[in-house]
Design a protein around this motif. Structure first.
Motif, PDB file in Angstrom:
ATOM      1  N   SER A 295       0.868  -1.242   0.016  1.00 18.28           N
ATOM      2  CA  SER A 295      -0.144  -0.067  -0.067  1.00 18.28           C
ATOM      3  C   SER A 295       0.830   1.070   0.132  1.00 18.28           C
ATOM      4  CB  SER A 295      -1.073   0.077   1.332  1.00 18.28           C
ATOM      5  OG  SER A 295      -1.586   1.150   1.321  1.00 18.28           O
ATOM      6  N   GLN A 296       0.469   2.381  -0.878  1.00 14.25           N
ATOM      7  CA  GLN A 296       1.294   3.445  -0.830  1.00 14.25           C
ATOM      8  C   GLN A 296       0.899   4.617   0.353  1.00 14.25           C
ATOM      9  OE1 GLN A 296       1.751   4.490  -5.243  1.00 14.25           O
ATOM     10  NE2 GLN A 296       0.163   3.284  -5.552  1.00 14.25           N
ATOM     11  N   HIS A 297      -0.067   4.147   1.134  1.00 15.73           N
ATOM     12  CA  HIS A 297      -0.672   4.950   2.085  1.00 15.73           C
ATOM     13  C   HIS A 297       0.202   4.824   3.271  1.00 15.73           C
ATOM     14  CE1 HIS A 297      -3.817   6.346  -0.814  1.00 15.73           C
ATOM     15  NE2 HIS A 297      -3.811   5.102  -0.926  1.00 15.73           N
ATOM     16  N   ALA A 298      -0.227   5.552   4.220  1.00 17.77           N
ATOM     17  CA  ALA A 298       0.582   5.379   5.689  1.00 17.77           C
ATOM     18  C   ALA A 298      -0.884   5.425   6.675  1.00 17.77           C
ATOM     19  CB  ALA A 298       1.272   6.554   6.216  1.00 17.77           C
ATOM     20  N   PHE A 299      -0.717   4.479   7.766  1.00 19.54           N
ATOM     21  CA  PHE A 299      -1.841   4.265   8.672  1.00 19.54           C
ATOM     22  C   PHE A 299      -0.865   3.726  10.051  1.00 19.54           C
ATOM     23  CE2 PHE A 299      -2.151   0.453   6.198  1.00 19.54           C
ATOM     24  CZ  PHE A 299      -2.028  -0.651   7.215  1.00 19.54           C
ATOM     25  N   CYS A 300      -1.759   3.780  11.261  1.00 24.16           N
ATOM     26  CA  CYS A 300      -1.331   3.227  12.351  1.00 24.16           C
ATOM     27  C   CYS A 300      -2.601   2.226  12.681  1.00 24.16           C
ATOM     28  CB  CYS A 300      -1.146   4.071  13.568  1.00 24.16           C
ATOM     29  SG  CYS A 300      -0.870   3.338  15.013  1.00 24.16           S
ATOM     30  N   VAL A 301      -2.226   0.912  12.962  1.00 25.32           N
ATOM     31  CA  VAL A 301      -3.370   0.044  13.588  1.00 25.32           C
ATOM     32  C   VAL A 301      -2.895  -0.596  14.938  1.00 25.32           C
ATOM     33  CG1 VAL A 301      -2.014  -1.813  12.320  1.00 25.32           C
ATOM     34  CG2 VAL A 301      -4.607  -2.048  12.758  1.00 25.32           C
ATOM     35  N   HIS A 302      -3.638  -0.782  15.631  1.00 32.90           N
ATOM     36  CA  HIS A 302      -3.757  -1.483  17.195  1.00 32.90           C
ATOM     37  C   HIS A 302      -4.469  -3.038  16.755  1.00 32.90           C
ATOM     38  CE1 HIS A 302      -4.021  -1.125  21.568  1.00 32.90           C
ATOM     39  NE2 HIS A 302      -3.224  -2.057  21.266  1.00 32.90           N
ATOM     40  N   LEU A 303      -3.545  -3.969  16.491  1.00 29.74           N
ATOM     41  CA  LEU A 303      -4.287  -5.108  16.158  1.00 29.74           C
ATOM     42  C   LEU A 303      -4.987  -5.763  17.134  1.00 29.74           C
ATOM     43  CD1 LEU A 303      -1.437  -7.030  14.403  1.00 29.74           C
ATOM     44  CD2 LEU A 303      -3.430  -5.564  13.386  1.00 29.74           C
ATOM     45  N   ASP A 304      -4.915  -5.639  18.546  1.00 28.48           N
ATOM     46  CA  ASP A 304      -5.570  -6.565  19.549  1.00 28.48           C
ATOM     47  C   ASP A 304      -6.017  -5.744  20.793  1.00 28.48           C
ATOM     48  OD1 ASP A 304      -3.101  -5.858  20.766  1.00 28.48           O
ATOM     49  OD2 ASP A 304      -2.396  -7.744  20.991  1.00 28.48           O
ATOM     50  N   ARG A 305      -5.824  -4.224  20.688  1.00 24.67           N
ATOM     51  CA  ARG A 305      -6.171  -3.615  21.919  1.00 24.67           C
ATOM     52  C   ARG A 305      -5.572  -3.971  23.135  1.00 24.67           C
ATOM     53  NH1 ARG A 305     -12.567  -1.863  21.761  1.00 24.67           N
ATOM     54  NH2 ARG A 305     -13.210  -2.662  19.625  1.00 24.67           N
ATOM     55  N   SER A 306      -4.399  -4.544  23.008  1.00 20.91           N
ATOM     56  CA  SER A 306      -3.643  -5.232  23.991  1.00 20.91           C
ATOM     57  C   SER A 306      -2.032  -4.605  23.842  1.00 20.91           C
ATOM     58  CB  SER A 306      -3.466  -6.470  24.446  1.00 20.91           C
ATOM     59  OG  SER A 306      -4.792  -6.954  24.536  1.00 20.91           O
ATOM     60  N   GLY A 307      -1.667  -3.788  23.073  1.00 21.45           N
ATOM     61  CA  GLY A 307      -0.471  -3.209  22.750  1.00 21.45           C
ATOM     62  C   GLY A 307       0.175  -3.536  21.685  1.00 21.45           C
ATOM     63  N   ASP A 308      -0.230  -4.492  20.698  1.00 20.56           N
ATOM     64  CA  ASP A 308       0.412  -4.592  19.325  1.00 20.56           C
ATOM     65  C   ASP A 308       0.040  -3.599  18.390  1.00 20.56           C
ATOM     66  OD1 ASP A 308       1.521  -5.717  17.035  1.00 20.56           O
ATOM     67  OD2 ASP A 308       0.586  -7.764  17.168  1.00 20.56           O
ATOM     68  N   VAL A 309       0.744  -2.417  18.330  1.00 21.43           N
ATOM     69  CA  VAL A 309       0.468  -1.522  17.715  1.00 21.43           C
ATOM     70  C   VAL A 309       1.675  -1.126  16.679  1.00 21.43           C
ATOM     71  CG1 VAL A 309       0.094   1.130  17.823  1.00 21.43           C
ATOM     72  CG2 VAL A 309      -0.446  -0.230  19.937  1.00 21.43           C
ATOM     73  N   ARG A 310       1.029  -1.249  15.400  1.00 22.65           N
ATOM     74  CA  ARG A 310       1.985  -1.023  14.194  1.00 22.65           C
ATOM     75  C   ARG A 310       1.977   0.259  13.504  1.00 22.65           C
ATOM     76  NH1 ARG A 310       1.684  -7.495  12.115  1.00 22.65           N
ATOM     77  NH2 ARG A 310       1.930  -8.390  14.446  1.00 22.65           N
ATOM     78  N   ILE A 311       2.819   0.414  12.550  1.00 24.05           N
ATOM     79  CA  ILE A 311       2.442   1.684  11.888  1.00 24.05           C
ATOM     80  C   ILE A 311       3.040   1.071  10.162  1.00 24.05           C
ATOM     81  CG2 ILE A 311       3.516   4.092  10.866  1.00 24.05           C
ATOM     82  CD1 ILE A 311       3.974   4.628  13.977  1.00 24.05           C
ATOM     83  N   LEU A 312       2.263   1.346   9.299  1.00 23.05           N
ATOM     84  CA  LEU A 312       2.635   1.184   8.006  1.00 23.05           C
ATOM     85  C   LEU A 312       2.796   2.635   7.327  1.00 23.05           C
ATOM     86  CD1 LEU A 312       1.669  -1.290   5.415  1.00 23.05           C
ATOM     87  CD2 LEU A 312       1.338   1.120   4.659  1.00 23.05           C
ATOM     88  N   SER A 313       4.209   2.683   6.690  1.00 20.85           N
ATOM     89  CA  SER A 313       4.660   3.903   5.967  1.00 20.85           C
ATOM     90  C   SER A 313       5.299   3.395   4.850  1.00 20.85           C
ATOM     91  CB  SER A 313       5.188   4.655   6.994  1.00 20.85           C
ATOM     92  OG  SER A 313       5.290   6.005   6.426  1.00 20.85           O
ATOM     93  N   ASN A 314       5.830   4.474   3.949  1.00 21.40           N
ATOM     94  CA  ASN A 314       6.755   4.467   2.804  1.00 21.40           C
ATOM     95  C   ASN A 314       7.683   5.324   3.127  1.00 21.40           C
ATOM     96  OD1 ASN A 314       5.424   2.286   0.609  1.00 21.40           O
ATOM     97  ND2 ASN A 314       3.741   3.345   1.729  1.00 21.40           N
ATOM     98  N   ASN A 315       8.569   5.430   4.067  1.00 21.18           N
ATOM     99  CA  ASN A 315       9.375   6.426   4.379  1.00 21.18           C
ATOM    100  C   ASN A 315      10.403   6.875   3.558  1.00 21.18           C
ATOM    101  OD1 ASN A 315       7.879   6.905   6.787  1.00 21.18           O
ATOM    102  ND2 ASN A 315       9.620   5.935   7.851  1.00 21.18           N
ATOM    103  N   ARG A 316      10.642   7.892   3.150  1.00 19.98           N
ATOM    104  CA  ARG A 316      11.898   8.683   2.549  1.00 19.98           C
ATOM    105  C   ARG A 316      12.154   9.954   3.266  1.00 19.98           C
ATOM    106  NH1 ARG A 316       9.373  10.870  -1.842  1.00 19.98           N
ATOM    107  NH2 ARG A 316      11.201  11.710  -2.940  1.00 19.98           N
TER     108      ARG A 316
END
Length: 539
Positions: A295-316
């Motif tokens: 994906s060319q977009h960026a977002f943050c997701v909290h997978l389990d509401r118990s601390g598994d937080v991740r960011i997807l990005s395409n950093n430059r």
């Protein structure tokens, strides 16, 4: 007896939803990262349908309403039931219609994530490649090609987006709403009359400051690209939708030079360290580098509401992705510092606009003089002479974004009023001309450029939260500075502690209106934003 019965119901429902939500969010992550896309799409659809089925039971909705009448307002159990009732309202209506909407959304998500536009030679252009053209290319023909490539997805998906809007309208009417726009606001607890009145005030109070600065910007862009002002097009902006300032002040090159050698993830991590917030566990599980099929977009997701937080990005390296990582880092720390002792149903932000406020306030730091010196390592003797210009540039950026939100909200309202209207393309550019003062590009008759904006398909009626978030960001900033006794929020542990205690830890324990009042001492109020940015832009 009522309390025990309601508590057992809430516990059982939360446990059932929890597993499906985890599967759904993992599937979203896999779809976005390009891992096992077909299986991920199947799981995402199945999980979403399962959650809808759990909430979409009319007899249970009636029981929940009855319990809410019996239980004390403000109790944890009553608040959980309120969140359940909100989801039940969202999932009301014919089951097959809701399932069809989910299937359409999943299919569109895959199409947006996988689409790549092409330039005049047929070369495929990724999102980062298009961004690179908008950031630094001076050749007008090349910029036009990149802009046109960015719009090509609109024609590819427009029919499906129109169909999806029509399905949402059917569901809205089944739920007793006027259309999908009214339904979207109702499900978020936003009153349409209040919102449109607030947007009207923002439009009036930003109109003249924006007009003056936009005229000045046009002169600068005409000089930059060697064309007459009346020849400027949408390709002259900093992005395909003219959401961000392409450089009103002479600070762009300096900003890029200061940020060019800095890792965006490291900048966000170290700034948050100064607020007493640890982003490193999030960084360890995130996916931050661009690659094919992702994906060319960026977002943050909290997978389990118990601390598994991740960011997807395409950093430059550079300003754009520094802002992006600060923004997504804001979402991430909000999720990480939710009170883990809260019931699962309340272990989420109070409202979308509140988490957007935190993210947007952090994103602003990329243009803050103190941030640039302390965290980007910019020489103070270079930054100080440009400090006033940096603040003026940021003020214009905020006004430009506010005007862009007006385009999106009014267009989305028109889209749901008649998804099959033959003049949506004309409506899109009429609104851009009215609110952004952007001229209609030639040769776009009948082209569905509006559908290139992914939010219209996959984040329905979400855009009001961005502007409400900006208003709240300014309100929070004013309170944090006053109560911490500091003049800056860089390395301000006291401000970080206040933010965690008053905004993050309560989660959804309180309705968003009450949380804002308790955190800032007043209801959401645009004067802080207008004072911070509209006044600063006066010539």
């Amino acid at each position: 007896m009522v309390e025990q019965e309601a508590a057992r119901y809430v516990e059982a429902l939360a446990e059932a939803v929890r597993g499906h939500e985890l599967a759904q969010r993992r599937a979203w992550w896999d779809l976005a990262t390009g891992e096992g896309v077909e299986e991920a799409a199947r799981v995402a659809e199945a999980s979403a349908l399962a959650i809808d089925d759990l909430y979409g039971r009319p007899e249970e909705a009636a029981r929940v309403r009855g319990w809410m009448e019996e239980l004390e307002a403000g109790s944890l159990l009553r608040r959980q039931l309120e969140r359940v009732a909100r989801e039940q309202a969202r999932c009301a209506g014919p089951g097959e219609l809701r399932r069809e909407i989910v299937r359409e959304e999943v299919a569109l998500q895959a199409r947006y994530h996988g689409f790549r536009g092409r330039d005049g030679s047929g070369e495929e252009l990724s999102g980062p490649a298009i961004e690179a053209v908008f950031e630094g290319e001076r050749d007008v023909a090349r910029r036009r090609e990149a802009w046109e490539a960015s719009m090509q997805v609109g024609d590819a998906v427009a029919e499906a987006v129109r169909r999806l809007a029509g399905l949402r309208n059917e569901l809205a009417r089944a739920q007793g709403h006027r259309d999908g726009f009214a339904m979207g606001l109702a499900h978020q607890g936003l009153d349409e009359g209040w919102l449109m009145g607030l947007l009207g005030r923002i439009e009036r109070d930003t109109r003249e400051p924006y007009r003056v600065r936009k005229a000045r910007l046009d002169g600068r862009l005409a000089d930059r690209f060697g064309v007459a002002e009346d020849e400027l097009g949408v390709w002259a902006g900093a992005d395909p939708f003219f959401q961000r300032s392409p450089g009103l002040e002479d600070v762009g090159e300096a900003l890029e030079s200061w940020l060019a050698g800095r890792d965006p993830a490291d900048l966000a991590t170290r700034f948050l360290d100064g607020l007493g917030m640890n982003l490193r566990p999030v960084m360890a599980s995130s996916d931050l580098e661009p690659r094919a099929g992702k994906s060319q977009h960026a977002f943050c997701v909290h997978l389990d509401r118990s601390g598994d937080v991740r960011i997807l990005s395409n950093n430059r390296r550079g300003r754009t992705w520094a802002m992006t990582m600060l923004h997504e880092g804001g979402h991430a720390v909000y999720e990480r510092y939710l009170d883990p002792g809260l019931p699962w149903l309340l272990r989420e932000p109070a409202h979308t606009l509140v988490t957007e406020a935190v993210a947007m306030w952090l994103g602003r730091q990329a243009m803050d003089p103190e941030f640039l010196v302390e965290f980007a390592g910019a020489p103070a003797d270079e930054v100080t002479p440009l400090a006033a210009a940096l603040r003026r540039e940021q003020a214009f950026e905020m006004l430009l974004f506010a005007r862009w939100v007006l385009v999106m909200v009014h267009f989305e309202r028109a889209l749901y009023a008649d998804p099959q209207a033959g003049d949506l393309a004309e409506t899109w550019y009429a609104l851009k001309q009215r609110y952004q003062l952007v001229e209609v590009p030639p040769d776009r008759a009948g082209r569905e450029d509006w559908a290139a904006k992914i939010h219209l398909a996959l984040a329905p009626v979400y855009y009001p939260n961005y502007l409400l978030g900006e208003l709240l960001a300014s309100q929070l900033r004013a309170v944090l500075l006053e109560e911490s006794g500091e003049r800056t929020l860089s390395d301000n542990l006291a401000a970080g502690e206040l933010l965690i205690a008053r905004v993050f830890r309560p989660g959804a324990r309180l309705p968003w209106e009450r949380l804002v009042e308790e955190a800032t001492g007043e209801a959401l109020e645009p004067r802080h934003f207008l004072r911070e940015f509209a006044g600063r832009v006066s010539p």
